[in-house]
Design a protein around this motif. Sequence first.
Motif, PDB file in Angstrom:
ATOM      1  N   SER A 274       0.837  -1.204   0.000  1.00 44.00           N
ATOM      2  CA  SER A 274       0.000   0.000   0.000  1.00 44.00           C
ATOM      3  C   SER A 274       0.869   1.250   0.000  1.00 44.00           C
ATOM      4  O   SER A 274       0.545   2.243  -0.661  1.00 44.00           O
ATOM      5  CB  SER A 274      -0.976  -0.003   1.178  1.00 44.00           C
ATOM      6  N   HIS A 275       1.998   1.190   0.706  1.00 42.92           N
ATOM      7  CA  HIS A 275       2.932   2.324   0.717  1.00 42.92           C
ATOM      8  C   HIS A 275       3.616   2.475  -0.644  1.00 42.92           C
ATOM      9  O   HIS A 275       3.702   3.578  -1.183  1.00 42.92           O
ATOM     10  CB  HIS A 275       3.972   2.143   1.825  1.00 42.92           C
ATOM     11  N   ILE A 276       4.093   1.370  -1.195  1.00 42.46           N
ATOM     12  CA  ILE A 276       4.801   1.406  -2.475  1.00 42.46           C
ATOM     13  C   ILE A 276       3.905   1.958  -3.584  1.00 42.46           C
ATOM     14  O   ILE A 276       4.335   2.774  -4.397  1.00 42.46           O
ATOM     15  CB  ILE A 276       5.316  -0.003  -2.851  1.00 42.46           C
ATOM     16  N   LEU A 277       2.647   1.509  -3.606  1.00 42.03           N
ATOM     17  CA  LEU A 277       1.733   1.903  -4.685  1.00 42.03           C
ATOM     18  C   LEU A 277       0.881   3.124  -4.336  1.00 42.03           C
ATOM     19  O   LEU A 277       0.054   3.545  -5.139  1.00 42.03           O
ATOM     20  CB  LEU A 277       0.821   0.724  -5.043  1.00 42.03           C
ATOM     21  N   SER A 278       1.067   3.661  -3.131  1.00 43.93           N
ATOM     22  CA  SER A 278       0.277   4.808  -2.652  1.00 43.93           C
ATOM     23  C   SER A 278      -1.223   4.513  -2.732  1.00 43.93           C
ATOM     24  O   SER A 278      -2.005   5.296  -3.263  1.00 43.93           O
ATOM     25  CB  SER A 278       0.623   6.078  -3.435  1.00 43.93           C
ATOM     26  N   LEU A 279      -1.594   3.352  -2.198  1.00 47.26           N
ATOM     27  CA  LEU A 279      -2.991   2.911  -2.191  1.00 47.26           C
ATOM     28  C   LEU A 279      -3.421   2.596  -0.766  1.00 47.26           C
ATOM     29  O   LEU A 279      -2.606   2.270   0.082  1.00 47.26           O
ATOM     30  CB  LEU A 279      -3.163   1.644  -3.038  1.00 47.26           C
ATOM     31  N   ASN A 280      -4.730   2.651  -0.528  1.00 44.86           N
ATOM     32  CA  ASN A 280      -5.311   2.215   0.726  1.00 44.86           C
ATOM     33  C   ASN A 280      -5.058   0.714   0.867  1.00 44.86           C
ATOM     34  O   ASN A 280      -5.133  -0.021  -0.117  1.00 44.86           O
ATOM     35  CB  ASN A 280      -6.817   2.527   0.701  1.00 44.86           C
ATOM     36  N   ILE A 281      -4.794   0.239   2.074  1.00 48.55           N
ATOM     37  CA  ILE A 281      -4.487  -1.170   2.286  1.00 48.55           C
ATOM     38  C   ILE A 281      -5.646  -2.070   1.857  1.00 48.55           C
ATOM     39  O   ILE A 281      -5.434  -3.171   1.345  1.00 48.55           O
ATOM     40  CB  ILE A 281      -4.056  -1.451   3.743  1.00 48.55           C
ATOM     41  N   ASN A 282      -6.888  -1.609   2.030  1.00 45.47           N
ATOM     42  CA  ASN A 282      -8.034  -2.409   1.598  1.00 45.47           C
ATOM     43  C   ASN A 282      -8.094  -2.532   0.077  1.00 45.47           C
ATOM     44  O   ASN A 282      -8.508  -3.570  -0.445  1.00 45.47           O
ATOM     45  CB  ASN A 282      -9.342  -1.832   2.150  1.00 45.47           C
ATOM     46  N   THR A 283      -7.645  -1.509  -0.626  1.00 44.01           N
ATOM     47  CA  THR A 283      -7.568  -1.576  -2.087  1.00 44.01           C
ATOM     48  C   THR A 283      -6.536  -2.616  -2.497  1.00 44.01           C
ATOM     49  O   THR A 283      -6.766  -3.409  -3.412  1.00 44.01           O
ATOM     50  CB  THR A 283      -7.208  -0.194  -2.667  1.00 44.01           C
ATOM     51  N   VAL A 284      -5.417  -2.623  -1.804  1.00 45.76           N
ATOM     52  CA  VAL A 284      -4.372  -3.618  -2.086  1.00 45.76           C
ATOM     53  C   VAL A 284      -4.910  -5.021  -1.850  1.00 45.76           C
ATOM     54  O   VAL A 284      -4.739  -5.919  -2.691  1.00 45.76           O
ATOM     55  CB  VAL A 284      -3.111  -3.364  -1.224  1.00 45.76           C
ATOM     56  N   LYS A 285      -5.577  -5.234  -0.729  1.00 47.08           N
ATOM     57  CA  LYS A 285      -6.140  -6.548  -0.416  1.00 47.08           C
ATOM     58  C   LYS A 285      -7.147  -6.977  -1.483  1.00 47.08           C
ATOM     59  O   LYS A 285      -7.168  -8.140  -1.899  1.00 47.08           O
ATOM     60  CB  LYS A 285      -6.790  -6.537   0.962  1.00 47.08           C
ATOM     61  N   SER A 286      -7.969  -6.053  -1.920  1.00 48.48           N
ATOM     62  CA  SER A 286      -8.962  -6.349  -2.955  1.00 48.48           C
ATOM     63  C   SER A 286      -8.286  -6.727  -4.267  1.00 48.48           C
ATOM     64  O   SER A 286      -8.671  -7.700  -4.926  1.00 48.48           O
ATOM     65  CB  SER A 286      -9.866  -5.135  -3.162  1.00 48.48           C
ATOM     66  N   ARG A 287      -7.254  -5.981  -4.644  1.00 44.24           N
ATOM     67  CA  ARG A 287      -6.544  -6.269  -5.890  1.00 44.24           C
ATOM     68  C   ARG A 287      -5.816  -7.608  -5.816  1.00 44.24           C
ATOM     69  O   ARG A 287      -5.764  -8.341  -6.807  1.00 44.24           O
ATOM     70  CB  ARG A 287      -5.587  -5.138  -6.235  1.00 44.24           C
ATOM     71  N   LEU A 288      -5.270  -7.920  -4.666  1.00 45.52           N
ATOM     72  CA  LEU A 288      -4.618  -9.218  -4.492  1.00 45.52           C
ATOM     73  C   LEU A 288      -5.641 -10.348  -4.593  1.00 45.52           C
ATOM     74  O   LEU A 288      -5.401 -11.356  -5.264  1.00 45.52           O
ATOM     75  CB  LEU A 288      -3.893  -9.291  -3.141  1.00 45.52           C
ATOM     76  N   TYR A 289      -6.785 -10.168  -3.953  1.00 45.09           N
ATOM     77  CA  TYR A 289      -7.831 -11.184  -3.992  1.00 45.09           C
ATOM     78  C   TYR A 289      -8.313 -11.399  -5.426  1.00 45.09           C
ATOM     79  O   TYR A 289      -8.387 -12.542  -5.907  1.00 45.09           O
ATOM     80  CB  TYR A 289      -9.001 -10.769  -3.085  1.00 45.09           C
ATOM     81  N   LYS A 290      -8.625 -10.309  -6.110  1.00 44.87           N
ATOM     82  CA  LYS A 290      -9.100 -10.417  -7.500  1.00 44.87           C
ATOM     83  C   LYS A 290      -8.007 -10.985  -8.407  1.00 44.87           C
ATOM     84  O   LYS A 290      -8.296 -11.766  -9.311  1.00 44.87           O
ATOM     85  CB  LYS A 290      -9.577  -9.061  -8.008  1.00 44.87           C
ATOM     86  N   GLY A 291      -6.769 -10.613  -8.158  1.00 47.90           N
ATOM     87  CA  GLY A 291      -5.661 -11.150  -8.941  1.00 47.90           C
ATOM     88  C   GLY A 291      -5.512 -12.650  -8.744  1.00 47.90           C
ATOM     89  O   GLY A 291      -5.297 -13.391  -9.707  1.00 47.90           O
ATOM     90  N   ARG A 292      -5.640 -13.103  -7.495  1.00 52.33           N
ATOM     91  CA  ARG A 292      -5.564 -14.546  -7.229  1.00 52.33           C
ATOM     92  C   ARG A 292      -6.699 -15.291  -7.927  1.00 52.33           C
ATOM     93  O   ARG A 292      -6.483 -16.377  -8.479  1.00 52.33           O
ATOM     94  CB  ARG A 292      -5.600 -14.819  -5.723  1.00 52.33           C
TER      95      ARG A 292
END
Length: 181
Positions: free
Chosen positions: A144-162
Amino acid sequence: MTKDIIREIKSGNKEAFEDLYNKYADYALRVAFAVTRSNANAADAVQETFIRINSNIDTFKDENPFDPWFYKILINECRRVLKINSIKNSSMDIMANDLYLSVNRTPKFEEYEDLYFAIEKLDEINRIPIILKYLKGFSEKDISHILSLNINTVKSRLYKGRLKLKNFLKVFDEGWSDYEG
């Protein structure tokens, strides 16, 4: 060890920057290639990353971990290079990339070839977090820090990516040309 190298760079030791480059260049190139899908773009992004690191090393706070700072700069450079080179790869570039992969393939790559191919098929929005999490080992917080995103957005993108990876891998044996994603 990295913190010692950074202290040396900040004190003006030019050889220490070479040590930093030697420590991170190969991994950075692999990540940049996975993000940009192009050898030339990856090389440009890595080169610019090290230029930015060198010119901004004094702004790095020693108490912070170096890797997230480094990969944030690398991902931003990959995005910048992609934006500049937004014209789609020509068939010549695609053939060159395929040749590069076939020549530089390691046994580990061959073991996971389907997975790497599936990751490459992901959209950037899912591909970058997947690469950072599962290939580079960053936490959701770091991503979330690296991509300047909210942590929940990161979790969502990881889930959808998986989920997309799972679907890609299911249909792999049937052939990619019929898959719409």
